[in-house]
Design a protein around this motif. Sequence first.
Motif, PDB file in Angstrom:
ATOM      1  N   SER A   1     -52.048 -17.120  56.655  1.00 43.23           N
ATOM      2  CA  SER A   1     -53.498 -17.337  56.681  1.00 43.23           C
ATOM      3  C   SER A   1     -54.109 -16.508  57.800  1.00 43.23           C
ATOM      4  CB  SER A   1     -53.828 -18.823  56.891  1.00 43.23           C
ATOM      5  OG  SER A   1     -53.759 -19.170  58.254  1.00 43.23           O
ATOM      6  N   ARG A   2     -55.420 -16.613  57.950  1.00 43.26           N
ATOM      7  CA  ARG A   2     -56.144 -15.859  58.968  1.00 43.26           C
ATOM      8  C   ARG A   2     -56.100 -16.535  60.340  1.00 43.26           C
ATOM      9  NH1 ARG A   2     -60.035 -12.342  56.569  1.00 43.26           N
ATOM     10  NH2 ARG A   2     -60.075 -12.521  54.302  1.00 43.26           N
ATOM     11  N   SER A   3     -55.447 -17.658  60.469  1.00 47.13           N
ATOM     12  CA  SER A   3     -55.427 -18.404  61.727  1.00 47.13           C
ATOM     13  C   SER A   3     -54.719 -17.618  62.830  1.00 47.13           C
ATOM     14  CB  SER A   3     -54.718 -19.745  61.540  1.00 47.13           C
ATOM     15  OG  SER A   3     -53.325 -19.554  61.374  1.00 47.13           O
ATOM     16  N   ALA A   4     -54.938 -18.062  64.076  1.00 44.80           N
ATOM     17  CA  ALA A   4     -54.277 -17.414  65.212  1.00 44.80           C
ATOM     18  C   ALA A   4     -52.763 -17.525  65.109  1.00 44.80           C
ATOM     19  CB  ALA A   4     -54.769 -18.048  66.517  1.00 44.80           C
ATOM     20  N   GLU A   5     -52.293 -18.622  64.492  1.00 44.79           N
ATOM     21  CA  GLU A   5     -50.849 -18.806  64.334  1.00 44.79           C
ATOM     22  C   GLU A   5     -50.257 -17.897  63.267  1.00 44.79           C
ATOM     23  OE1 GLU A   5     -53.148 -21.122  64.283  1.00 44.79           O
ATOM     24  OE2 GLU A   5     -52.530 -22.965  65.319  1.00 44.79           O
ATOM     25  N   GLY A   6     -51.110 -17.399  62.379  1.00 44.05           N
ATOM     26  CA  GLY A   6     -50.635 -16.531  61.302  1.00 44.05           C
ATOM     27  C   GLY A   6     -50.261 -17.282  60.046  1.00 44.05           C
ATOM     28  N   HIS A   7     -50.318 -18.614  60.095  1.00 40.84           N
ATOM     29  CA  HIS A   7     -50.010 -19.416  58.911  1.00 40.84           C
ATOM     30  C   HIS A   7     -51.044 -20.535  58.764  1.00 40.84           C
ATOM     31  CE1 HIS A   7     -48.548 -22.638  61.514  1.00 40.84           C
ATOM     32  NE2 HIS A   7     -47.759 -21.772  62.136  1.00 40.84           N
ATOM     33  N   LEU A   8     -51.046 -21.174  57.632  1.00 39.25           N
ATOM     34  CA  LEU A   8     -51.949 -22.293  57.376  1.00 39.25           C
ATOM     35  C   LEU A   8     -51.817 -23.316  58.509  1.00 39.25           C
ATOM     36  CD1 LEU A   8     -53.822 -23.464  55.055  1.00 39.25           C
ATOM     37  CD2 LEU A   8     -51.830 -24.819  54.396  1.00 39.25           C
ATOM     38  N   THR A   9     -52.952 -23.783  59.026  1.00 38.71           N
ATOM     39  CA  THR A   9     -52.892 -24.719  60.150  1.00 38.71           C
ATOM     40  C   THR A   9     -52.768 -26.152  59.667  1.00 38.71           C
ATOM     41  OG1 THR A   9     -55.297 -25.011  60.246  1.00 38.71           O
ATOM     42  CG2 THR A   9     -54.345 -23.189  61.528  1.00 38.71           C
ATOM     43  N   ARG A  10     -52.279 -27.013  60.545  1.00 40.29           N
ATOM     44  CA  ARG A  10     -52.187 -28.442  60.225  1.00 40.29           C
ATOM     45  C   ARG A  10     -53.567 -28.989  59.893  1.00 40.29           C
ATOM     46  NH1 ARG A  10     -48.619 -31.033  65.030  1.00 40.29           N
ATOM     47  NH2 ARG A  10     -49.658 -32.833  64.132  1.00 40.29           N
ATOM     48  N   ARG A  11     -54.562 -28.568  60.664  1.00 40.45           N
ATOM     49  CA  ARG A  11     -55.916 -29.086  60.444  1.00 40.45           C
ATOM     50  C   ARG A  11     -56.448 -28.684  59.077  1.00 40.45           C
ATOM     51  NH1 ARG A  11     -61.124 -28.307  64.518  1.00 40.45           N
ATOM     52  NH2 ARG A  11     -62.620 -29.470  63.244  1.00 40.45           N
ATOM     53  N   ARG A  12     -56.241 -27.432  58.706  1.00 42.93           N
ATOM     54  CA  ARG A  12     -56.736 -26.975  57.408  1.00 42.93           C
ATOM     55  C   ARG A  12     -56.041 -27.703  56.272  1.00 42.93           C
ATOM     56  NH1 ARG A  12     -60.582 -26.279  54.193  1.00 42.93           N
ATOM     57  NH2 ARG A  12     -60.257 -24.746  52.533  1.00 42.93           N
ATOM     58  N   PHE A  13     -54.745 -27.914  56.398  1.00 41.36           N
ATOM     59  CA  PHE A  13     -54.036 -28.654  55.356  1.00 41.36           C
ATOM     60  C   PHE A  13     -54.575 -30.078  55.266  1.00 41.36           C
ATOM     61  CE2 PHE A  13     -49.888 -30.817  53.991  1.00 41.36           C
ATOM     62  CZ  PHE A  13     -50.186 -30.658  52.643  1.00 41.36           C
ATOM     63  N   GLY A  14     -54.872 -30.683  56.397  1.00 42.09           N
ATOM     64  CA  GLY A  14     -55.460 -32.022  56.388  1.00 42.09           C
ATOM     65  C   GLY A  14     -56.798 -32.047  55.674  1.00 42.09           C
ATOM     66  N   GLN A  15     -57.608 -31.014  55.887  1.00 36.14           N
ATOM     67  CA  GLN A  15     -58.900 -30.923  55.200  1.00 36.14           C
ATOM     68  C   GLN A  15     -58.718 -30.791  53.695  1.00 36.14           C
ATOM     69  OE1 GLN A  15     -60.484 -27.507  57.231  1.00 36.14           O
ATOM     70  NE2 GLN A  15     -61.474 -28.734  58.837  1.00 36.14           N
ATOM     71  N   LEU A  16     -57.746 -29.987  53.299  1.00 35.83           N
ATOM     72  CA  LEU A  16     -57.468 -29.820  51.865  1.00 35.83           C
ATOM     73  C   LEU A  16     -57.035 -31.147  51.242  1.00 35.83           C
ATOM     74  CD1 LEU A  16     -55.536 -26.416  51.947  1.00 35.83           C
ATOM     75  CD2 LEU A  16     -57.859 -26.806  51.087  1.00 35.83           C
ATOM     76  N   LEU A  17     -56.245 -31.926  51.971  1.00 38.80           N
ATOM     77  CA  LEU A  17     -55.821 -33.233  51.465  1.00 38.80           C
ATOM     78  C   LEU A  17     -56.998 -34.199  51.360  1.00 38.80           C
ATOM     79  CD1 LEU A  17     -52.373 -34.057  53.119  1.00 38.80           C
ATOM     80  CD2 LEU A  17     -52.848 -33.504  50.738  1.00 38.80           C
ATOM     81  N   ASP A  18     -57.907 -34.137  52.337  1.00 43.25           N
ATOM     82  CA  ASP A  18     -59.109 -34.985  52.268  1.00 43.25           C
ATOM     83  C   ASP A  18     -59.876 -34.733  50.975  1.00 43.25           C
ATOM     84  OD1 ASP A  18     -58.658 -36.236  54.658  1.00 43.25           O
ATOM     85  OD2 ASP A  18     -60.113 -35.082  55.804  1.00 43.25           O
ATOM     86  N   ASP A  19     -60.119 -33.451  50.694  1.00 42.99           N
ATOM     87  CA  ASP A  19     -60.863 -33.094  49.482  1.00 42.99           C
ATOM     88  C   ASP A  19     -60.104 -33.522  48.234  1.00 42.99           C
ATOM     89  OD1 ASP A  19     -62.739 -31.951  51.145  1.00 42.99           O
ATOM     90  OD2 ASP A  19     -61.988 -29.898  50.886  1.00 42.99           O
ATOM     91  N   LEU A  20     -58.789 -33.370  48.273  1.00 42.90           N
ATOM     92  CA  LEU A  20     -57.972 -33.716  47.114  1.00 42.90           C
ATOM     93  C   LEU A  20     -57.985 -35.224  46.873  1.00 42.90           C
ATOM     94  CD1 LEU A  20     -56.328 -31.948  45.200  1.00 42.90           C
ATOM     95  CD2 LEU A  20     -54.297 -32.517  46.539  1.00 42.90           C
ATOM     96  N   ALA A  21     -57.971 -35.999  47.946  1.00 41.24           N
ATOM     97  CA  ALA A  21     -58.002 -37.452  47.813  1.00 41.24           C
ATOM     98  C   ALA A  21     -59.283 -37.903  47.120  1.00 41.24           C
ATOM     99  CB  ALA A  21     -57.894 -38.101  49.189  1.00 41.24           C
ATOM    100  N   VAL A  22     -60.403 -37.317  47.508  1.00 42.58           N
ATOM    101  CA  VAL A  22     -61.674 -37.653  46.871  1.00 42.58           C
ATOM    102  C   VAL A  22     -61.617 -37.330  45.382  1.00 42.58           C
ATOM    103  CG1 VAL A  22     -64.131 -37.103  46.782  1.00 42.58           C
ATOM    104  CG2 VAL A  22     -62.995 -37.348  49.001  1.00 42.58           C
ATOM    105  N   GLU A  23     -61.067 -36.159  45.051  1.00 41.26           N
ATOM    106  CA  GLU A  23     -60.954 -35.738  43.649  1.00 41.26           C
ATOM    107  C   GLU A  23     -60.044 -36.674  42.863  1.00 41.26           C
ATOM    108  OE1 GLU A  23     -61.943 -33.425  40.424  1.00 41.26           O
ATOM    109  OE2 GLU A  23     -62.737 -33.288  42.471  1.00 41.26           O
ATOM    110  N   ALA A  24     -59.023 -37.216  43.531  1.00 46.67           N
ATOM    111  CA  ALA A  24     -58.067 -38.103  42.858  1.00 46.67           C
ATOM    112  C   ALA A  24     -58.527 -39.558  42.849  1.00 46.67           C
ATOM    113  CB  ALA A  24     -56.704 -37.996  43.552  1.00 46.67           C
ATOM    114  N   GLY A  25     -59.657 -39.846  43.470  1.00 46.17           N
ATOM    115  CA  GLY A  25     -60.166 -41.217  43.489  1.00 46.17           C
ATOM    116  C   GLY A  25     -59.438 -42.123  44.464  1.00 46.17           C
ATOM    117  N   ILE A  26     -58.897 -41.543  45.532  1.00 47.42           N
ATOM    118  CA  ILE A  26     -58.174 -42.307  46.552  1.00 47.42           C
ATOM    119  C   ILE A  26     -58.953 -42.237  47.859  1.00 47.42           C
ATOM    120  CG2 ILE A  26     -55.992 -42.547  47.820  1.00 47.42           C
ATOM    121  CD1 ILE A  26     -54.665 -40.956  45.536  1.00 47.42           C
TER     122      ILE A  26
END
Length: 313
Positions: free
Chosen positions: A224-249
């Motif tokens: 990813s474009r992050s300073a670490e060079g890979h997907l960050t923990r925070r971004r993955f958490g955000q993706l899960l938040d959005d997915l939970a809403v979509e899944a009705g959880i």
Amino acid sequence: MAGGAPEPKTASAVAGEFAVEAFLEMLVAERGVAKNTLDAYRRDLADAGGWLRGRGRALALADSDDLRGYLGALERAGLAPRTAARRLSALRQFYRFLYADGHRDDDPTTVLDAPRRGRPLPKILSEAEVDALLDAARGIDGPEGLRLVCLLEVLYATGLRVSELVGLPFAAVARDPRVLLVRGKGGKERMVPLTDAAMAAISDYKAVRGVFILGKSSPFLYPSRSAEGHLTRRRFGQLLDDLAVEAGIDRGRVSPHVLRHAFATHLLDHGADLRSVQQMLGHADISTTQIYTHVLTERLRALVESHHPLAQR
């Protein structure tokens, strides 16, 4: 002596205050503790010292029975076990310091038991809820969707810590892996098998992984474009938040660590042995893994209470 001068301090009280200050100075000089930590030690020792003074005892001279009385008073006052344990820890270090410096010829805390701390059961998702998250991820078109399905399938298949997941090297899956070699806490390596679904998701994602690479190459599976060079923990958490809403959880119930808990609990549900789950999770001590057996016990109890005919009477 209301309205008058404060009562003069006794010699033992003055000696006790001197001992506390000497202890706090040692923490700064030898351990470099932060101000907030120093203030916490000061408050904890002041609380114990105040209780002891009210009973005619000095903190620096207290014995084991005095300290048991103090801990018992904390319990009767309803103080959280975690807080009581922290205060006992401060006392242990204080008396250890006095003993080591020759101010006492004993350490009265060596025979004290720590307050029992209830361990909260881990939050988990049901198998149906995990399926709902995966279905929602599969409904996302393009490379983003394939990456998210891959993340979820790998996490649910392996129970990786989120830092281990997002930082996976591409070399771990460069060929056709049936197991992942994971470098966990303390640099310790462990082998974790992959499910067929996870291997299929990795294969599908590898075909589009180049979309996420900025330069010519990346050493990470999830660049990813992050300073670490890979997907960050925070971004993955955000993706899960959005997915939970979509899944009705409720999104407050969904996180990478909750999926790690679900992995362990569902494995035990289906008959896996505790030692194997410990190895896959990377727990150094099996007592850490045993918390999942309490989850199963609690679920069984709730099931009996809800459905057993005798429980309804």
